[in-house]
Write an enzyme that holds these catalytic residues in place. Structure first.
Site, mmCIF file in Angstrom:
data_model
loop_
_atom_site.group_PDB
_atom_site.id
_atom_site.type_symbol
_atom_site.label_atom_id
_atom_site.label_comp_id
_atom_site.label_asym_id
_atom_site.label_seq_id
_atom_site.Cartn_x
_atom_site.Cartn_y
_atom_site.Cartn_z
ATOM 1 N N CYS A 102 0.795 -1.230 0.000
ATOM 2 C CA CYS A 102 0.000 0.000 0.000
ATOM 3 C C CYS A 102 0.820 1.269 0.000
ATOM 4 C CB CYS A 102 -0.871 0.108 1.239
ATOM 5 S SG CYS A 102 -1.194 -1.383 2.087
ATOM 6 N N GLY A 154 -0.695 0.504 -5.037
ATOM 7 C CA GLY A 154 -1.877 -0.327 -4.803
ATOM 8 C C GLY A 154 -3.031 0.152 -5.647
ATOM 9 N N ASN A 164 0.869 0.638 5.987
ATOM 10 C CA ASN A 164 1.631 0.028 4.901
ATOM 11 C C ASN A 164 2.600 -0.949 5.540
ATOM 12 O OD1 ASN A 164 4.408 1.147 2.845
ATOM 13 N ND2 ASN A 164 3.081 -0.589 2.529
ATOM 14 N N GLY A 165 2.489 -2.225 5.167
ATOM 15 C CA GLY A 165 3.380 -3.229 5.744
ATOM 16 C C GLY A 165 2.630 -4.499 6.059
ATOM 17 N N TYR A 191 12.326 -1.741 -7.388
ATOM 18 C CA TYR A 191 11.122 -1.804 -8.207
ATOM 19 C C TYR A 191 9.948 -0.947 -7.737
ATOM 20 C CZ TYR A 191 6.851 -3.870 -10.229
ATOM 21 O OH TYR A 191 5.653 -4.059 -10.838
#
Length: 476
Positions: free
Chosen positions: A10, A36, A110-111, A257
């Site tokens: 996310c 996301g 996020n995670g 990336y």
């Protein structure tokens, strides 16, 4: 068509003290859309009450002017999601908003928490009722159950109990909180927009990546430090460390990336890392060829570095169609490699009779790489040499990256020579782990998590898929 790429979980954004906080949160999420594309949500506050809106789909489709108008507020947090933990459903879209004994709070994460299932089981046994299947909800419950009396103390107490990767933004009616886990797995940056006329204080913003700041006119100030809890409220900005420092293990794949090349992540420009990955790859795995061709868009920046180092000309030999929707009608007569052709098309006039070096950032299952190599050959290339700007991915990630299981990762099950044979390239080479760390500037300031390439994880974890089912003996 399932993408043969890794997905980050996310992107999060937070805005404090701006007359159009909801619009800035929307724009910030728009810049983080690459993190996301499944669901998005925003929660705003006018200083007294919180309003939320979340839906499945893309940010620009969800947040129309009609949706944003009634959400007008001076504080906002937002989230764009790709599911790793918890099913893909509106149920698990974030931010999560709850009313508890600590007041109304909203949280975006996020995670991935590696001990979420264990904590959840314990809480459910004690009577806690969960509304979602997302690991993030565990944090909300821990905050509500904390014996601490103030919200900052309760947040700190809750976060000391969870293990894994989390960059969080939270809000109450009049405050924004920003937190990173003690190992600093996932990024979170802080920025500032100077106060306009009539505004009492500067606008403080937080985002997963700095590219969000560029769009909303904020200046990057610094990273939220691992283990730090920043509180922004009417009395200004305060910061504290809620946990003792752990060895830093920032996700190196952000540089390889995930992050946009125009972002600054873990205090370092991503463009710089990616070009250096290409240069390092050219040093480690040179080859005689006529053209360097990136697999767009993921291989472009590394290919620029490879071309620069090798002196071989860089060309866009594959053109990407940016307008591929989620659904499309396939021809009834099956067309070979249709899914890849829909996204990529070779430039025959460039490739014909040439020795081509194809650059990409990873090979996951190998299926897409195989189709691309075949496509380049059918366009008339004489030789196809594949070069990958990171090491072979041999282990899944448990910290917020959607990686397939070990069984599906081609590099976990085949040698490099076997992979070369499978994808049909004339040669195949990956970057070394040492070369990767060097290119991304590992040193005194930053140390990275490279578990997906080494199998050595910075935290303890249990891989559910690897556990053999126990044989149960029923005694009568």
């Amino acid at each position: 068509m399932t993408s043969d790429k890794f997905h980050d979980e996310c992107g999060v954004v937070a805005i404090y003290s701006h007359p159009e906080a909801e619009t800035l949160a929307y724009l910030g999420l728009h810049a983080l859309q690459h993190r996301g594309q499944e669901s998005a949500g925003i929660v705003t506050s006018n200083g007294l009450q919180l309003r939320a809106h979340k839906a499945m789909g893309l940010v620009a489709d969800i947040f129309t002017p009609d949706v944003l108008a009634p959400m007008r507020g001076t504080l906002a947090i937002g989230h764009t999601r790709y599911s790793t933990a918890g099913d893909s459903a509106l149920l698990n879209a974030q931010p999560i908003m709850v009313q508890s004994n600590k007041g109304v709070t909203a949280l975006a994460h996020n995670g991935n928490l590696v001990n979420a299932m264990e904590i959840r089981g314990r809480l459910e046994a004690q009577g806690s009722i969960f509304q979602t299947t997302s690991d993030t909800e565990v944090i909300v419950h821990l905050i509500a159950l904390s014996k601490e009396h103030t919200l900052p103390e309760a947040i700190a107490d809750a976060l000391r109990r969870v293990e894994g990767a989390f960059s969080l933004v939270m809000m109450s009616a009049d405050r924004i909180f920003a937190v990173r886990d003690p190992r600093g797995f996932r990024p979170l940056a802080m920025g500032r927009i100077p106060a306009h006329e009539g505004q009492k204080q500067d606008t403080i913003v937080f985002a997963s990546e700095t590219c969000a700041f560029d769009l909303i006119g904020a200046t990057y100030e610094r990273e939220v430090k691992p283990g730090e809890l920043i509180i922004v409220g009417p009395e200004g900005i305060s910061s504290r460390f809620y946990a003792t420092a752990a060895p830093q293990s920032s996700c190196i794949f952000e540089h390889v990336y995930f992050a946009r090349p125009d972002s600054r992540v873990f205090g370092r420009p991503v463009q710089e890392s990616r070009e250096e990955l290409g240069r390092q790859l050219a040093r480690e795995a040179p080859v005689e060829a006529d053209l360097i061709v990136p697999v767009p868009d993921s291989g472009v920046t590394a290919a620029v570095g490879y071309a620069e180092q090798s002196g071989i000309p860089f060309r866009f030999g594959l053109i990407r169609n940016h307008y591929v929707g989620r659904t499309f009608i396939e021809p009834s007569q099956s067309v070979r490699d249709f899914g890849v052709k829909l996204k990529l098309n070779p430039v025959r006039s460039l490739l014909e009779g040439k020795r081509v070096v194809l650059i990409d950032d990873s090979i996951v299952r190998g299926t897409t790489s195989r189709k691309i190599v075949r496509m380049i050959r059918s366009a008339g290339a004489k030789e196809v040499h594949m070069r990958i700007s990171c090491p072979p991915t041999i282990s899944p990630c448990f910290y917020g990256v959607d990686t397939p299981s070990k069984k599906q990762l081609i590099a976990a099950n085949k040698t490099i020579e076997e992979i070369r044979e499978y994808i049909g390239a004339d040669s195949l080479a990956y970057l070394s782990v040492e070369g990767l760390k060097k290119a991304c500037g590992e040193g005194a300031k930053t140390s990275y998590c490279t578990a997906c390439y080494t199998g050595k994880y910075p935290t303890s974890w249990v891989d559910v898929e690897e556990i053999q089912p126990a044989t149960v003996v029923v005694k009568r």
